[in-house]
Design a protein around this motif. Structure first.
Motif, PDB file in Angstrom:
ATOM      1  N   ARG A 113       0.873  -1.198   0.000  1.00 10.74           N
ATOM      2  CA  ARG A 113       0.000   0.000   0.000  1.00 10.74           C
ATOM      3  C   ARG A 113       0.899   1.233   0.000  1.00 10.74           C
ATOM      4  O   ARG A 113       1.591   1.491   0.976  1.00 10.74           O
ATOM      5  N   SER A 114       0.900   1.968  -1.121  1.00 11.06           N
ATOM      6  CA  SER A 114       1.765   3.143  -1.191  1.00 11.06           C
ATOM      7  C   SER A 114       0.929   4.400  -1.404  1.00 11.06           C
ATOM      8  O   SER A 114       0.205   4.520  -2.388  1.00 11.06           O
ATOM      9  N   ASP A 115       1.086   5.346  -0.499  1.00 12.82           N
ATOM     10  CA  ASP A 115       0.373   6.629  -0.675  1.00 12.82           C
ATOM     11  C   ASP A 115       1.100   7.486  -1.705  1.00 12.82           C
ATOM     12  O   ASP A 115       0.522   8.356  -2.333  1.00 12.82           O
ATOM     13  N   ASP A 130      -2.357  -6.091   0.943  1.00 16.08           N
ATOM     14  CA  ASP A 130      -0.937  -5.759   1.053  1.00 16.08           C
ATOM     15  C   ASP A 130      -0.134  -6.988   1.461  1.00 16.08           C
ATOM     16  O   ASP A 130      -0.065  -7.340   2.648  1.00 16.08           O
ATOM     17  N   PRO A 184       9.696   9.034  -0.826  1.00 15.72           N
ATOM     18  CA  PRO A 184       8.454   8.749  -0.078  1.00 15.72           C
ATOM     19  C   PRO A 184       8.196   7.248   0.071  1.00 15.72           C
ATOM     20  O   PRO A 184       7.786   6.783   1.120  1.00 15.72           O
ATOM     21  N   GLN A 185       8.502   6.468  -0.975  1.00 18.75           N
ATOM     22  CA  GLN A 185       8.218   5.029  -0.870  1.00 18.75           C
ATOM     23  C   GLN A 185       9.189   4.329   0.091  1.00 18.75           C
ATOM     24  O   GLN A 185       8.788   3.473   0.874  1.00 18.75           O
ATOM     25  N   THR A 187      10.476   5.676   2.603  1.00 18.85           N
ATOM     26  CA  THR A 187      10.010   6.066   3.936  1.00 18.85           C
ATOM     27  C   THR A 187       8.833   5.208   4.374  1.00 18.85           C
ATOM     28  O   THR A 187       8.790   4.718   5.507  1.00 18.85           O
ATOM     29  N   GLU A 188       7.920   4.937   3.455  1.00 23.34           N
ATOM     30  CA  GLU A 188       6.777   4.056   3.780  1.00 23.34           C
ATOM     31  C   GLU A 188       7.283   2.662   4.178  1.00 23.34           C
ATOM     32  O   GLU A 188       6.881   2.104   5.197  1.00 23.34           O
ATOM     33  N   THR A 191       8.946   2.566   7.630  1.00 23.23           N
ATOM     34  CA  THR A 191       8.232   3.071   8.823  1.00 23.23           C
ATOM     35  C   THR A 191       6.931   2.313   9.081  1.00 23.23           C
ATOM     36  O   THR A 191       6.257   2.555  10.066  1.00 23.23           O
ATOM     37  N   ARG A 192       6.556   1.391   8.186  1.00 23.46           N
ATOM     38  CA  ARG A 192       5.243   0.751   8.338  1.00 23.46           C
ATOM     39  C   ARG A 192       5.299  -0.763   8.564  1.00 23.46           C
ATOM     40  O   ARG A 192       4.253  -1.378   8.817  1.00 23.46           O
TER      41      ARG A 192
END
Ligand code: JFZ
Length: 587
Positions: A113-115, A130, A184-185, A187-188, A191-192
């Motif tokens: 799941r990538s914002d 996911d 950003p990816q 970082t996701e 951190t998740r």
């Protein structure tokens, strides 16, 4: 004849300033599971009814499929047989300590799941699930280190990612790509999903050193203990990697990992049934461990999430062998010797050497060059009966010889492991030594690079092959010990990646023992062996050398005329001579 104290051999340690050794779990594991899974599992190597050559995960690039077309595959991605617990169980059964899954491959599709990008498995598929969250949960339960593969450079979705010049022919702005997608990816991902063992970057082809360094800094800022694989490029990795499926010619210095396929593709291809045998995989694991190289073995689940049965069977067979012999692999250090042995390989654990026999241990076995005193010799499998042995010195050269009587030794297939307990840490001769089968093998990693010019251009690659051999001034030189005077046939062995051209037709000369042999590198013979599957070992005959006495000698290999052809240059090779070894065989 100079002896080496193994404690003096620099077994690699990248102990960061903190003193903490973040690589210890990785070294302990030695064997990991690679998982290439994504939208490319749907075409599975076939596009518009045509079988696409090479590896399945490159189908979009091979067929220059417009993103608009390729991305529609996401609407069909609904893997009913995805089983994260089953995959972690398989990794444990296979004796693996870590797992690397493609969070994003070159096609730019995020398998989580990538914002940062709607082009992901949760938002763009009917599955809305996911798989990385499943794996994070199951890896925690199973005690397997979870790692993510992330294609930091090649991205065929983002206009500024590398290597999609059919949708986006214009100039790329890598900083926008890094800002909008990569940072950003990452970082996701960091951190998740809890603690991540490593980010396995790949194909560092276009990103500059400062941009690659920025990526590394981001990873270490978010998770300081998370490893960064060598394919971040520019020497910024925590360990190194040779090319895919590459087996080094001898022990390497530093930390290395070879990634390998079970057939000939990373992503699932329905028509690729050329599976390596379990015997080949176990023998390769032994070979790589003896050279200080981890083994990252790949599975490519199909579009339904099923792991191909031949893959499961082979990984389970590896696990069965490791349940008996794992002590000689997991956490083992490489061989104290730089070179291989015709009979097998050696790994080290503390004061014990493990001899790995690829065949039946011979009744009368000899090893040249071990200086340490042996205490006890037993088989790992079956009875702990001790095998009688003698240690002596070859009078003419002072070479230590270990003779073992393996009468009654029971063979375990495909590799029989014998534990040789020493009185202290192992110490061995440094010079290349004539083996009991009379061969003398001079491998690239044991060569000294020299030149008659100011500075040599040629270098010995970390992977043990010669690189940048571009002139006739540079040369390679070896020192070695002959135990038995006589005449020996000389072969110069060079190699190339099997899908790329071989650089041959070079006029070279061998100077040794007062003789000079001249020859042209021709395909005189193809040497069998583990390495030859992906890197053919091409032997060129150079005539014979006669040694009138036993003792130490020097051999120099130099070019008289090089045949450097542009057509031999590839993305990953400079098109020059890739020397593997020089082999002297009793005439
Ligand atoms: C890369 C990817 O392109 C491929 O899809 C797969 O993920 C593999 C593990 O890595 O392929 C490479 C990378 C580097 C080399 C060759 C293939 N190399 O250095 O020769």
């Amino acid at each position: 004849m100079r002896a080496v104290d193994i404690s003096a051999v620099k077994i690699p340690s990248r102990r960061p300033a903190s003193g903490r050794d973040d690589l210890s779990w990785w070294r302990e594991a030695r064997l990991g599971l690679f998982i290439h899974w994504g939208l490319y599992a749907i075409p599975a190597g076939v596009w518009h009814g045509k079988r696409v050559p090479y590896t399945g995960e490159w189908v979009m690039w091979r067929e220059k499929i417009p993103f608009a077309t390729y991305s529609r595959l996401a609407r069909r991605f609904h893997p009913r047989h995805w089983d994260a617990a089953g995959i972690v169980r398989l990794a444990k059964e296979a004796g693996m300590g870590y797992l690397v899954i493609t969070a994003k491959h070159h096609d730019g599709f995020a398998m989580y799941r990538s914002d940062a990008s709607p082009y992901n498995v949760v938002d763009a598929t009917p599955w809305h699930h996911d798989p990385l969250a499943d794996l994070a949960r199951e890896c925690r339960r199973g005690g397997i280190r979870l790692c993510f593969y992330y294609s930091q450079d090649l991205d065929w979705q983002h206009p500024d990612g590398a290597w999609n010049d059919w949708d986006y022919p214009g100039k790329k702005d890598p900083d926008r790509y890094l800002r909008e997608k990569v940072f950003p990816q990452l970082t996701e991902l960091l951190t998740r999903y809890g603690p991540i063992g490593m980010i396995w970057f790949d194909t560092p082809l276009t990103l500059s050193r400062p941009r690659s360094a920025a990526i590394r800094r981001l990873v270490k800022r978010l998770q300081p203990r998370c490893l960064v694989s060598g394919r971040i490029g520019h020497g910024l990795g925590d360990y190194s990697l040779p090319r895919d499926n590459f087996l080094p010619p001898g022990r390497l210095e530093g930390d290395w990992e070879t990634c390998a396929t079970l057939n000939h593709t990373w992503g699932f291809k329905r028509h690729d049934h050329e599976w390596k045998s379990a015997a080949n995989l176990i023998t390769t694991l032994v070979d790589l461990t003896s050279k200080g190289c981890n083994y990252l073995l790949n599975i490519g689940p199909d579009a339904d999430g099923r792991v191909p049965a031949p893959s499961v069977a082979r990984l389970r067979a590896m696990g069965a062998w490791l349940r008996v012999n794992g002590i000689a692999i997991r956490g083992a250090a490489p061989s104290p010797f730089r070179n291989d042995f015709p009979w097998g390989r050696i790994t080290t654990r503390g004061r014990t050497l493990y001899f790995h026999f690829f065949g039946q241990p011979p009744r009368w076995f000899r090893l040249h060059g071990l200086l340490s005193r042996v205490r006890r010799i037993t088989a790992l499998a079956g009875s702990r009966k001790a095998f009688p042995f003698r240690q002596m010195v070859e009078p003419a050269t002072g070479t230590p010889i270990l003779a073992i009587n393996f009468t009654g030794a029971r063979r375990t297939k495909p590799v029989t492991v014998i534990a040789v307990e020493l009185a202290g840490l192992s110490r061995v001769e440094t010079l290349a030594l004539q083996q009991p089968d009379e061969t003398i093998t001079l491998i690239g990693p044991m060569a000294r690079v020299g030149t008659t010019a100011k500075q040599p251009a040629m270098r010995m690659g970390g992977n043990g092959l010669s690189e940048n051999w571009r002139n006739t001034a540079d040369f390679l030189e070896w020192r070695f010990t002959v135990l038995h005077p006589g005449t020996y046939e000389v072969a110069v062995v060079t190699t190339h990646q099997h899908l790329e051209p071989w650089s041959g037709g070079h006029t070279l000369r061998v100077e040794c023992a007062g003789s000079t042999l001249r020859g042209v590198t021709r395909r005189d013979a193809l040497l069998p062996g583990l390495r030859s599957a992906y890197y053919p070992q091409i032997a060129s005959r150079f005539g014979s050398l006669t040694f009138t006495r036993a003792g130490d000698f020097q051999l120099r290999l130099q070019a008289d005329k090089l045949k450097l052809l542009k057509k031999n240059k590839t993305l990953f090779s400079d098109g020059g001579i890739q020397l593997s070894e020089i082999r002297l065989t009793r005439a």
